[in-house]
Scaffold this motif. Structure first.
Motif, PDB file in Angstrom:
ATOM      1  N   LEU A 187      23.177  41.375  44.045  1.00 47.56           N
ATOM      2  CA  LEU A 187      23.986  41.314  42.835  1.00 47.56           C
ATOM      3  C   LEU A 187      23.145  41.068  41.598  1.00 47.56           C
ATOM      4  O   LEU A 187      22.135  40.354  41.630  1.00 47.56           O
ATOM      5  CB  LEU A 187      25.059  40.226  42.970  1.00 47.56           C
ATOM      6  CG  LEU A 187      26.039  40.391  44.127  1.00 47.56           C
ATOM      7  CD1 LEU A 187      27.059  39.268  44.121  1.00 47.56           C
ATOM      8  CD2 LEU A 187      26.731  41.751  44.064  1.00 47.56           C
ATOM      9  N   LYS A 188      23.611  41.678  40.495  1.00 46.43           N
ATOM     10  CA  LYS A 188      22.993  41.503  39.185  1.00 46.43           C
ATOM     11  C   LYS A 188      23.967  40.757  38.278  1.00 46.43           C
ATOM     12  O   LYS A 188      25.168  40.706  38.559  1.00 46.43           O
ATOM     13  CB  LYS A 188      22.659  42.871  38.573  1.00 46.43           C
ATOM     14  CG  LYS A 188      21.715  43.726  39.409  1.00 46.43           C
ATOM     15  CD  LYS A 188      21.531  45.089  38.768  1.00 46.43           C
ATOM     16  CE  LYS A 188      20.613  45.974  39.610  1.00 46.43           C
ATOM     17  NZ  LYS A 188      20.451  47.330  38.995  1.00 46.43           N
ATOM     18  N   PRO A 189      23.484  40.183  37.188  1.00 37.40           N
ATOM     19  CA  PRO A 189      24.407  39.522  36.251  1.00 37.40           C
ATOM     20  C   PRO A 189      25.529  40.457  35.825  1.00 37.40           C
ATOM     21  O   PRO A 189      25.304  41.627  35.510  1.00 37.40           O
ATOM     22  CB  PRO A 189      23.492  39.168  35.072  1.00 37.40           C
ATOM     23  CG  PRO A 189      22.140  39.008  35.689  1.00 37.40           C
ATOM     24  CD  PRO A 189      22.075  40.043  36.772  1.00 37.40           C
ATOM     25  N   ARG A 224      50.453  39.375  54.188  1.00 38.28           N
ATOM     26  CA  ARG A 224      49.663  39.210  52.980  1.00 38.28           C
ATOM     27  C   ARG A 224      48.186  39.379  53.330  1.00 38.28           C
ATOM     28  O   ARG A 224      47.792  39.281  54.496  1.00 38.28           O
ATOM     29  CB  ARG A 224      49.913  37.839  52.355  1.00 38.28           C
ATOM     30  CG  ARG A 224      51.257  37.745  51.629  1.00 38.28           C
ATOM     31  CD  ARG A 224      51.532  36.372  51.105  1.00 38.28           C
ATOM     32  NE  ARG A 224      52.683  36.376  50.188  1.00 38.28           N
ATOM     33  CZ  ARG A 224      53.544  35.390  50.058  1.00 38.28           C
ATOM     34  NH1 ARG A 224      53.408  34.276  50.793  1.00 38.28           N
ATOM     35  NH2 ARG A 224      54.554  35.489  49.220  1.00 38.28           N
ATOM     36  N   VAL A 225      47.378  39.617  52.301  1.00 37.00           N
ATOM     37  CA  VAL A 225      45.944  39.818  52.521  1.00 37.00           C
ATOM     38  C   VAL A 225      45.149  38.846  51.665  1.00 37.00           C
ATOM     39  O   VAL A 225      45.630  38.374  50.628  1.00 37.00           O
ATOM     40  CB  VAL A 225      45.519  41.269  52.204  1.00 37.00           C
ATOM     41  CG1 VAL A 225      46.280  42.259  53.071  1.00 37.00           C
ATOM     42  CG2 VAL A 225      45.702  41.590  50.719  1.00 37.00           C
ATOM     43  N   PRO A 226      43.920  38.521  52.082  1.00 33.03           N
ATOM     44  CA  PRO A 226      43.077  37.647  51.257  1.00 33.03           C
ATOM     45  C   PRO A 226      42.519  38.394  50.056  1.00 33.03           C
ATOM     46  O   PRO A 226      42.326  39.614  50.103  1.00 33.03           O
ATOM     47  CB  PRO A 226      41.956  37.247  52.218  1.00 33.03           C
ATOM     48  CG  PRO A 226      41.849  38.417  53.162  1.00 33.03           C
ATOM     49  CD  PRO A 226      43.253  38.943  53.319  1.00 33.03           C
ATOM     50  N   VAL A 227      42.264  37.661  48.999  1.00 35.64           N
ATOM     51  CA  VAL A 227      41.563  38.192  47.832  1.00 35.64           C
ATOM     52  C   VAL A 227      40.474  37.181  47.490  1.00 35.64           C
ATOM     53  O   VAL A 227      40.754  36.080  46.999  1.00 35.64           O
ATOM     54  CB  VAL A 227      42.507  38.387  46.629  1.00 35.64           C
ATOM     55  CG1 VAL A 227      41.738  38.975  45.445  1.00 35.64           C
ATOM     56  CG2 VAL A 227      43.683  39.283  46.993  1.00 35.64           C
ATOM     57  N   LEU A 228      39.222  37.544  47.788  1.00 37.41           N
ATOM     58  CA  LEU A 228      38.078  36.659  47.587  1.00 37.41           C
ATOM     59  C   LEU A 228      37.116  37.342  46.630  1.00 37.41           C
ATOM     60  O   LEU A 228      36.670  38.468  46.890  1.00 37.41           O
ATOM     61  CB  LEU A 228      37.378  36.366  48.914  1.00 37.41           C
ATOM     62  CG  LEU A 228      38.270  35.918  50.082  1.00 37.41           C
ATOM     63  CD1 LEU A 228      37.434  35.714  51.337  1.00 37.41           C
ATOM     64  CD2 LEU A 228      39.038  34.656  49.732  1.00 37.41           C
ATOM     65  N   VAL A 229      36.801  36.692  45.537  1.00 39.47           N
ATOM     66  CA  VAL A 229      36.002  37.294  44.470  1.00 39.47           C
ATOM     67  C   VAL A 229      34.796  36.415  44.188  1.00 39.47           C
ATOM     68  O   VAL A 229      34.942  35.202  43.971  1.00 39.47           O
ATOM     69  CB  VAL A 229      36.827  37.461  43.180  1.00 39.47           C
ATOM     70  CG1 VAL A 229      36.039  38.243  42.141  1.00 39.47           C
ATOM     71  CG2 VAL A 229      38.164  38.133  43.468  1.00 39.47           C
ATOM     72  N   PHE A 230      33.612  37.017  44.176  1.00 42.74           N
ATOM     73  CA  PHE A 230      32.417  36.247  43.852  1.00 42.74           C
ATOM     74  C   PHE A 230      31.406  37.116  43.129  1.00 42.74           C
ATOM     75  O   PHE A 230      31.508  38.345  43.104  1.00 42.74           O
ATOM     76  CB  PHE A 230      31.801  35.630  45.114  1.00 42.74           C
ATOM     77  CG  PHE A 230      31.261  36.616  46.116  1.00 42.74           C
ATOM     78  CD1 PHE A 230      29.912  36.941  46.149  1.00 42.74           C
ATOM     79  CD2 PHE A 230      32.103  37.213  47.054  1.00 42.74           C
ATOM     80  CE1 PHE A 230      29.409  37.835  47.080  1.00 42.74           C
ATOM     81  CE2 PHE A 230      31.609  38.106  47.993  1.00 42.74           C
ATOM     82  CZ  PHE A 230      30.256  38.423  48.010  1.00 42.74           C
ATOM     83  N   GLY A 231      30.427  36.467  42.537  1.00 41.38           N
ATOM     84  CA  GLY A 231      29.380  37.146  41.806  1.00 41.38           C
ATOM     85  C   GLY A 231      28.771  36.209  40.792  1.00 41.38           C
ATOM     86  O   GLY A 231      29.306  35.122  40.530  1.00 41.38           O
ATOM     87  N   PRO A 232      27.659  36.598  40.192  1.00 41.95           N
ATOM     88  CA  PRO A 232      27.031  35.742  39.194  1.00 41.95           C
ATOM     89  C   PRO A 232      27.997  35.428  38.052  1.00 41.95           C
ATOM     90  O   PRO A 232      28.602  36.334  37.466  1.00 41.95           O
ATOM     91  CB  PRO A 232      25.857  36.592  38.698  1.00 41.95           C
ATOM     92  CG  PRO A 232      25.577  37.552  39.813  1.00 41.95           C
ATOM     93  CD  PRO A 232      26.905  37.842  40.436  1.00 41.95           C
TER      94      PRO A 232
END
Length: 406
Positions: free
Chosen positions: A335-337, A362-370
């Protein structure tokens, strides 16, 4: 600009769908039941895995918290992380089916508000006039199957007769689908794909969502095995999706796995094929390295559904989840900024549930990043919120459905 990476763990539901009873799935919970079985020792398999379900990386991204949001309880036997990193929540589906196209199209901002066509569960699945047209225009002497069936079972049942007669094996499920199995060598792969295109055209009046080519190899029922040359022939989405909007804005959509087939190759800038979760993950990492500012890498990890959910294989599903979880740090290192990663699913396929079909969850929603700050987004009213979040992140104007949670 930034980049977005949208990854669908095919069938990884987390229970709690408010309309599950309408689909006969009240109580279905793919994650919850896998965790429960593993905690009780029913997810052990010699040489594969043992013990409670262990998904430390997804847990640290808020998976267990998302499950509690979805259905009010934590998965059994799984260890809560000391800290959660990123945005987490659950999403409800508003589309009128629990199938792959409906789930993916809604994730891409276009819910399915019409009813799909389906085939009857009793007697012959396909009407005689359709079978006659398929045989005539597809130039085959007849079909085998003509019923609701598991793909591996029906190939074992009819594969040898198919090789002798040249009759393709045709079957369906509770989804809006027409599946065609044929031997890659005796029938021919290219002939199978051409035959599927003919059937796709003939099914348009029946409002069937997908025709799926299911090629296999082997010599007898003892060694028949499906190959990685599956091909899905989908109808077009009912209106432009996130993929069309990105392509229209000059961005590139990198479609990994069966994504292009699900969207009838519309809105796709670059098609990347791979067979199996490991190869799909490797292909995804390469696409992430090559993606430019403003691009979307969109991957479907199909094994969870195809190999384990439909086959009601709890240890296999658990092992596949654990293998995927162990590779998540590889994603993080690319990942980049400004980048974001979204992990989600398109429906459930609870391997402890009755039958062999998808389950409404229902489904999961997982969000990540710089730079992504930790917070809960609760339960989203529609999968379309996921697509609108990607759209906003990549600088597009809002679409007709959904709302960004950024």
């Amino acid at each position: 600009m930034a980049r977005a990476f949208l990854f669908v763990l095919d069938s990884f539901g987390i229970g709690g769908a408010p309309d599950a009873a309408d689909f006969g799935d009240d109580g279905a919970d793919t994650l919850g039941h896998i965790a429960e079985f593993c905690a009780a020792g029913a997810g052990d398999r010699a040489g594969l895995r043992e013990g409670p379900l262990a998904l430390p990386n997804m847990a640290a991204l808020g998976l267990l918290h998302a499950a509690k949001l979805a259905n009010g309880r934590l998965p059994a036997g799984m260890e809560l992380p000391e800290r959660v990193f990123g945005v987490y929540g659950a999403a409800s589906e508003i589309s009128r089916g629990k199938d792959t196209p409906s789930g993916h199209w809604e994730i891409a901002g276009t819910p399915v508000t019409f009813d799909w066509g389906y085939f009857p569960t009793e007697g012959d699945a396909f009407p005689p006039e359709l079978v006659d047209a398929i045989c005539r225009e597809g130039n085959v002497p007849g079909i085998l199957g003509n019923c609701h069936a598991s793909g591996t079972d029906i190939i074992a049942r009819h594969g040898e007769e198919h090789m002798l007669t040249g009759k393709p094996i045709c079957y369906t499920s509770s989804d809006s689908v027409f599946q065609i199995a044929a031997h890659e060598h005796s029938f021919g792969l290219e002939r199978l794909l051409a035959f599927c295109e003919t059937v796709r055209r003939l099914l348009d009046d029946y409002n069937i969502g997908r025709v799926i080519a299911r090629p296999f190899v082997g010599t007898t029922r003892k060694d028949f095995v499906r190959t990685g040359n599956r091909r899905d022939y989908s109808v077009l989405p009912p209106e432009p999706t996130l993929l069309d909007r990105l392509t229209g804005a000059g961005r590139t959509v990198h479609a990994v796995g069966k994504i292009a087939d699900i969207f009838a190759h519309q809105g796709i800038g670059r098609l990347i094929k791979a067979n199996g979760n490991t190869a799909l993950f490797d292909a995804t990492l390469r696409a992430m390295d090559e993606a430019e500012d403003g691009d979307l890498v969109f991957t479907n990890f199909v094994d969870f559904d195809m190999l384990y959910g439909h086959r009601r294989d709890v240890p296999g599903y658990a092992a596949a989840l654990e293998a995927f979880d162990q590779r998540l740090p590889d994603l993080d290192r690319t990942l980049k900024p400004g980048d974001i990663v979204i992990l989600t699913a398109d429906h459930g396929c609870d391997p402890t549930w009755r039958g062999t079909d998808h389950t409404r969850e229902r489904v999961p929603v997982l969000v990540f990043g710089p730079g992504v700050r930790t917070r809960s987004i609760g339960v989203l009213r529609s999968f379309a919120d996921i697509g609108e979040t990607v759209a906003k992140h990549l600088g597009l104007e809002p679409g007709l459905h959904g709302r960004s949670f950024l």
